[in-house]
Design a protein around this motif. Structure first.
Motif, PDB file in Angstrom:
ATOM      1  N   ASP A  65       0.830  -1.210   0.000  1.00  0.00           N
ATOM      2  CA  ASP A  65       0.000   0.000   0.000  1.00  0.00           C
ATOM      3  C   ASP A  65       0.865   1.261   0.000  1.00  0.00           C
ATOM      4  O   ASP A  65       0.539   2.261  -0.663  1.00  0.00           O
ATOM      5  CB  ASP A  65      -0.919  -0.001   1.216  1.00  0.00           C
ATOM      6  N   ARG A  66       1.956   1.219   0.719  1.00  0.00           N
ATOM      7  CA  ARG A  66       2.870   2.376   0.751  1.00  0.00           C
ATOM      8  C   ARG A  66       3.438   2.648  -0.644  1.00  0.00           C
ATOM      9  O   ARG A  66       3.475   3.798  -1.091  1.00  0.00           O
ATOM     10  CB  ARG A  66       3.989   2.108   1.744  1.00  0.00           C
ATOM     11  N   ARG A  69       0.616   4.015  -2.990  1.00  0.00           N
ATOM     12  CA  ARG A  69       0.272   5.421  -2.764  1.00  0.00           C
ATOM     13  C   ARG A  69       1.239   6.345  -3.511  1.00  0.00           C
ATOM     14  O   ARG A  69       0.821   7.324  -4.135  1.00  0.00           O
ATOM     15  CB  ARG A  69       0.286   5.731  -1.258  1.00  0.00           C
ATOM     16  N   ASP A  73       0.157   8.716  -6.684  1.00  0.00           N
ATOM     17  CA  ASP A  73       0.359  10.165  -6.611  1.00  0.00           C
ATOM     18  C   ASP A  73       1.138  10.661  -7.824  1.00  0.00           C
ATOM     19  O   ASP A  73       0.873  11.753  -8.348  1.00  0.00           O
ATOM     20  CB  ASP A  73       1.107  10.536  -5.327  1.00  0.00           C
TER      21      ASP A  73
END
Length: 300
Positions: A65-66, A69, A73
């Motif tokens: 998930d990190r 993200r 972005d």
């Protein structure tokens, strides 16, 4: 391990298209912890994608998930990132949820190859084989030159015991990559399973012709290795079954002509397998089971 060596190792994995999820995760998290990714420039995005996939594979979804993200972005609405997000969804949600997600993406962009393949994969995992076959057939109508797609279709048919259809799919791989002995071997083995021994024997011999040394080397002086040994096994299996049941010599759904010298081919296959399992030196690894092989080829 230093950050520099970890970065180099992960770059080599990417160049070789090597998954190695556990190793990638361990090296990738080391890089993240020491902020080594901040010095990578544009290469960081490939690294984050690589680490996200590895983290999903090993069940460390918080790391995935990190990475996602940061990728989202930087590349909002990227088809590639959307597909990666779908893979992440598959790891924690019911397959129906992932299937709906991929369907929505395809409705917006029917040319997204990666998403189309993931949808087919989910259908297969759900056991919806007819839907998977239909979807994959539509995909291949659009992207005919995708060899992996034809191999997947052949594998689905084989899993459903529809070997004639599997052979039809594999025939497309032979058209697209006629010099690849691995595809020819898969075709030969599928034909054998389908009961078309004349076709299977013909294809096993083709594999041998493609792989057994160079043209200047005499057959009696060569040593079969690797895929060639497997093809000689196939020749032996075909000729043995033909000798036990002569009706199989002329039974060919593909209309392949029966072999003229099946008995001679049987003797040659026996000799070639004996040579392969009598090899020495660096070729000796294959000789470990020579007793069993010698007993098998000598049996009627």
């Amino acid at each position: 391990m230093s950050v520099h060596s970890a970065l180099e190792e992960l770059a080599r994995y990417r160049a070789r298209n090597k998954r190695a999820s556990q190793e990638v995760f361990e090296k990738g998290t080391l890089i993240l912890q020491k902020n080594g990714h901040k010095k990578m420039g544009d290469e960081v995005w490939d690294f984050l994608e690589q680490l996200a996939l590895a983290a999903i594979d090993v069940g460390r979804l918080e790391v995935a998930d990190r990475c996602l993200r940061q990728l989202s972005d930087k590349f909002p609405q990227s088809p590639r990132v959307n597909c990666l997000a779908g893979i992440r969804l598959e790891a924690s949600e019911p397959p129906e949820t992932a299937l709906k997600y991929y369907s929505d993406l395809l409705e917006a962009d029917p040319t997204n190859v990666a998403v189309w393949k993931r949808r087919i994969s989910v259908l297969r995992r759900m056991g919806q084989m007819e839907e998977a076959i239909s979807e994959l057939s539509q995909y291949l109508d659009t992207f005919y030159t995708d060899i992996e797609g034809w191999l997947e279709l052949a594998d689905i048919y084989a899993c459903c015991n529809q070997y004639d259809y599997s052979l039809q799919a594999l025939s497309h791989t032979l058209l697209l990559a006629p010099q690849n002995p691995v595809y020819a071997l898969q075709f030969a083995e599928t034909a054998y399973t389908a009961g078309d021994l004349p076709l299977s024997l013909k294809m096993f011999l083709m594999v041998i012709d493609m792989t057994d040394g160079d043209e200047t080397e005499c057959l009696s002086e060569s040593t079969p290795l690797g895929i060639t040994v497997r093809a000689w096994y196939g020749v032996k299996l075909c000729t043995r079954r033909m000798s036990r049941d002569p009706q199989l010599v002329t039974t060919s759904a593909s209309g392949t002509s029966p072999p003229r010298h099946a008995a001679i081919l049987d003797e040659l296959a026996t000799e070639r397998l004996r040579v392969a399992y009598s090899s020495a030196g660096k070729k000796g690894d294959i000789a470990q089971g020579r007793g069993i092989v010698f007993s098998w080829v000598a049996s009627p």
